[in-house]
Design an enzyme around this catalytic site. Structure first.
Site, mmCIF file in Angstrom:
data_model
loop_
_atom_site.group_PDB
_atom_site.id
_atom_site.type_symbol
_atom_site.label_atom_id
_atom_site.label_comp_id
_atom_site.label_asym_id
_atom_site.label_seq_id
_atom_site.Cartn_x
_atom_site.Cartn_y
_atom_site.Cartn_z
ATOM 1 N N LYS A 287 0.849 -1.196 0.000
ATOM 2 C CA LYS A 287 0.000 0.000 0.000
ATOM 3 C C LYS A 287 0.883 1.244 0.000
ATOM 4 O O LYS A 287 1.897 1.286 0.696
ATOM 5 C CB LYS A 287 -0.906 -0.040 1.238
ATOM 6 C CG LYS A 287 -2.011 1.007 1.268
ATOM 7 C CD LYS A 287 -2.863 0.835 2.530
ATOM 8 C CE LYS A 287 -3.989 1.855 2.637
ATOM 9 N NZ LYS A 287 -4.747 1.721 3.906
ATOM 10 N N SER B 19 -9.782 2.301 3.101
ATOM 11 C CA SER B 19 -8.908 2.979 2.168
ATOM 12 C C SER B 19 -8.027 2.040 1.340
ATOM 13 O O SER B 19 -7.588 2.407 0.259
ATOM 14 C CB SER B 19 -7.999 3.946 2.927
ATOM 15 O OG SER B 19 -7.085 3.237 3.761
ATOM 16 N N SER C 210 -9.584 -0.108 7.270
ATOM 17 C CA SER C 210 -9.080 -0.012 5.891
ATOM 18 C C SER C 210 -8.450 -1.272 5.321
ATOM 19 O O SER C 210 -8.183 -1.333 4.121
ATOM 20 C CB SER C 210 -8.075 1.128 5.779
ATOM 21 O OG SER C 210 -8.764 2.350 5.712
HETATM 22 N N1 GLN Z 1 -13.143 4.487 6.714
HETATM 23 C C1 GLN Z 1 -12.112 4.787 7.656
HETATM 24 C C2 GLN Z 1 -11.841 6.280 7.656
HETATM 25 O O1 GLN Z 1 -12.166 6.891 6.704
HETATM 26 C C3 GLN Z 1 -10.879 4.029 7.269
HETATM 27 C C4 GLN Z 1 -9.603 4.562 7.847
HETATM 28 C C5 GLN Z 1 -8.460 3.601 7.780
HETATM 29 O O2 GLN Z 1 -8.575 2.486 8.289
HETATM 30 N N2 GLN Z 1 -7.343 4.056 7.256
HETATM 31 O O3 GLN Z 1 -11.325 6.823 8.603
#
Ligand code: GLN
Length: 505
Positions: free
Chosen positions: A80, A155, A179
């Site tokens: 990632k 994400s 995420s």
């Molecule tokens: N949906 C979560 C957010 O927007 C995901 C964040 C993450 O795990 N990086 O904060």
């Protein structure tokens, strides 16, 4: 001829050990696959063909010299793009870091290199990992391999899509509020958020530091376990890193497939995040079927009240932005990435900083910086940040009480199957979709999502959580359910992933 992109990481490792193939051949097959389908998917922000092949050849040479260096030596991987890679552009999908070539490797990347896993490239995400669909990426969204009109989640949608579409057997993600797990659910793959502190965050671009955790993405439970064995363990450069007292996760995943592996396992269902109106009713039906499967495997299932979980999302969306507002102050146009000169050309430090941040940060990132700054400001601190901290403590207590009654907790991983583009971009839709995932981050406990079946032709994940340091227990329990699900849906489940037509690019 074997198509090496269809094998799991464990199967590739076996073929390499048997001398049936080489890392160079396997890595080339994945690069070819990326070339064929990533025009449609856009799972990758950068592909490093030359670097990956050089690492593959080095892995082959080391093996020929009798030093395989790890069970996954020679197995290619995707990373990632909010995890820094020396010499390879790292942007966290933000325009503010465009062109930034890190001078160092993240701890987990050092581990990958030492274990000789060739790095195929960097995967797409919502800007700085803030989002639930990859639509917040500064470089355009990723598409879901199951249906190109739908999002892969976020994400970490890039890593999940890459693994789902056979572009990479395994990948790394980060999980601050789901995420790794929510994209796994949307793409029919496995995603694990280890215990906070189990994997070093050194070199992970910080979002909410008290919540962030690096973890594996894969198509099988065993592959995630093998990968955590490689990347986990103590690192003195991360002050939250736990001491090395971990068992082999691969052994735990294999043990989960032994007969009677989870007989007598106490499975708790946290009522507040496992059922209710927020859920697509077909997801709830699939969840009940998964509970039956656990019972057939000998698990003892009980429903548990975790009342404060109702407030977890609200608390997270104060705590996380507060940390974001502090962590993102470093993108000041002085030390990293791009620098924008104000339109009228008058450039002092403050005006350049303001112009850079105005132009190079996306709307969701700005929203969170503003929200977090407000939550921390004097006069509001107690009412917002202070209250959210109290809720966090209460959520942790609810977990403690739950784990007094149950060995693991079990819920669906997401409220529905993969959403269409535009359905997770409004803040309220985006934030409330995190319901099932956020409690684990607030408490720092491990959680894994595995494919639990199909709803209207789309995969939906099921989530196990355990007490801190219970990572091995999660691999064992989820491997047991995975095996039962393979019998239910045809083995292996992920083979059902629809073929992306290589010709329809
Ligand atoms: N949906 C979560 C957010 O927007 C995901 C964040 C993450 O795990 N990086 O904060």
């Amino acid at each position: 001829m074997t198509d090496y992109t269809r094998l799991t990481a464990a199967e590739i490792a076996e073929a390499l050990a048997a001398g049936d193939t080489t890392s160079a051949e396997v890595t080339q097959a994945h690069l070819d696959r990326i070339g064929a389908v990533d025009g449609d998917l856009h799972a990758f922000l950068a592909v490093d063909a030359e670097g990956a092949l050089a690492q593959a050849e080095a892995a082959d040479e080391a093996r020929a010299a009798g030093a395989a260096s790890s069970p996954l030596a020679g197995v290619p991987i995707a990373v990632k793009d909010n995890i820094v890679t020396k010499g390879l552009e790292t942007t966290a999908a933000s325009r503010v870091l465009e062109g930034w070539i890190p001078p160092y490797d993240a701890h987990v990347v050092e581990r990958l290199r030492a274990a000789r896993l060739p790095i195929l490239g960097k995967t797409n995400l919502d800007e700085f990992a803030m989002g639930a669909s990859t639509e917040m990426s500064g470089y355009g969204p990723t598409r879901n391999p199951w249906d190109l009109e739908r999002v892969p989640g976020g994400s970490g949608g890039g890593s999940a899509a890459a693994v789902s579409a056979y572009e990479a057997p395994i990948a790394l993600g980060t999980d601050t509020g789901g995420s790794i797990r929510q994209p796994a659910s949307f793409t029919g793959t496995v995603g694990m958020k280890p215990t906070y502190g189990a994997v070093s965050r050194y070199g992970a671009i910080a979002m909410g530091s008290s919540l962030d955790q690096i973890g594996p993405a894969s198509r099988t439970v065993l592959d995630s376990a093998l990968l955590q064995d490689v990347i986990g363990g103590h690192d003195r450069r991360d002050q939250t890193s736990m001491p090395d007292e971990w068992e082999s996760f691969a052994d735990a995943a294999r043990a989960g497939r032994e007969p009677g592996a989870i007989k007598g396992l106490r499975v708790g269902i946290p009522r507040q995040i496992a059922e209710g109106d927020a859920y697509d009713e077909n997801v709830s039906a699939l969840f009940r079927r998964n509970i039956e499967l656990l019972q057939e495997l000998g698990a003892e299932v009980t429903w548990i009240d975790t009342k404060t979980f109702d407030y977890a999302v609200a608390a997270y969306y104060l705590l996380m932005p507060a940390e974001v507002s502090s962590n993102l102050a470093r993108y000041d146009s002085v030390r990293y990435g791009v620098r924008v000169t104000p339109e009228d050309g008058t450039a002092n430090v403050e005006r350049v900083m303001r112009a850079t941040r105005a132009e190079a940060l996306g709307p969701e990132v700005k929203r969170r910086i503003v929200l977090g700054t407000y939550a921390l400001s004097s006069g509001y601190f107690d009412a917002y940040y202070g209250s959210a901290q109290k809720v966090r403590t209460l959520v942790q207590r609810d977990f403690e009480e739950a784990f007094a009654q149950a060995d693991v907790l079990f819920t669906p991983s997401a409220l529905s199957g993969a959403k269409r583009f535009g359905e997770l971009t409004e803040p309220k839709d985006m934030y409330t979709s995190d319901l099932t995932n956020i409690p684990a981050n607030l408490a720092g406990v491990p959680a894994i999502s595995i494919p639990g079946g199909l709803v209207d032709g789309l995969p939906v994940g099921m989530q196990f959580m355990a007490a801190a340091r219970g990572d091995a227990q999660l691999y064992k329990a989820s491997a047991a359910l995975e095996q039962a699900l393979e019998a239910e849906w045809g083995a292996p489940f992920t083979a059902k992933a629809p073929e992306l037509k290589e010709s329809n690019r």
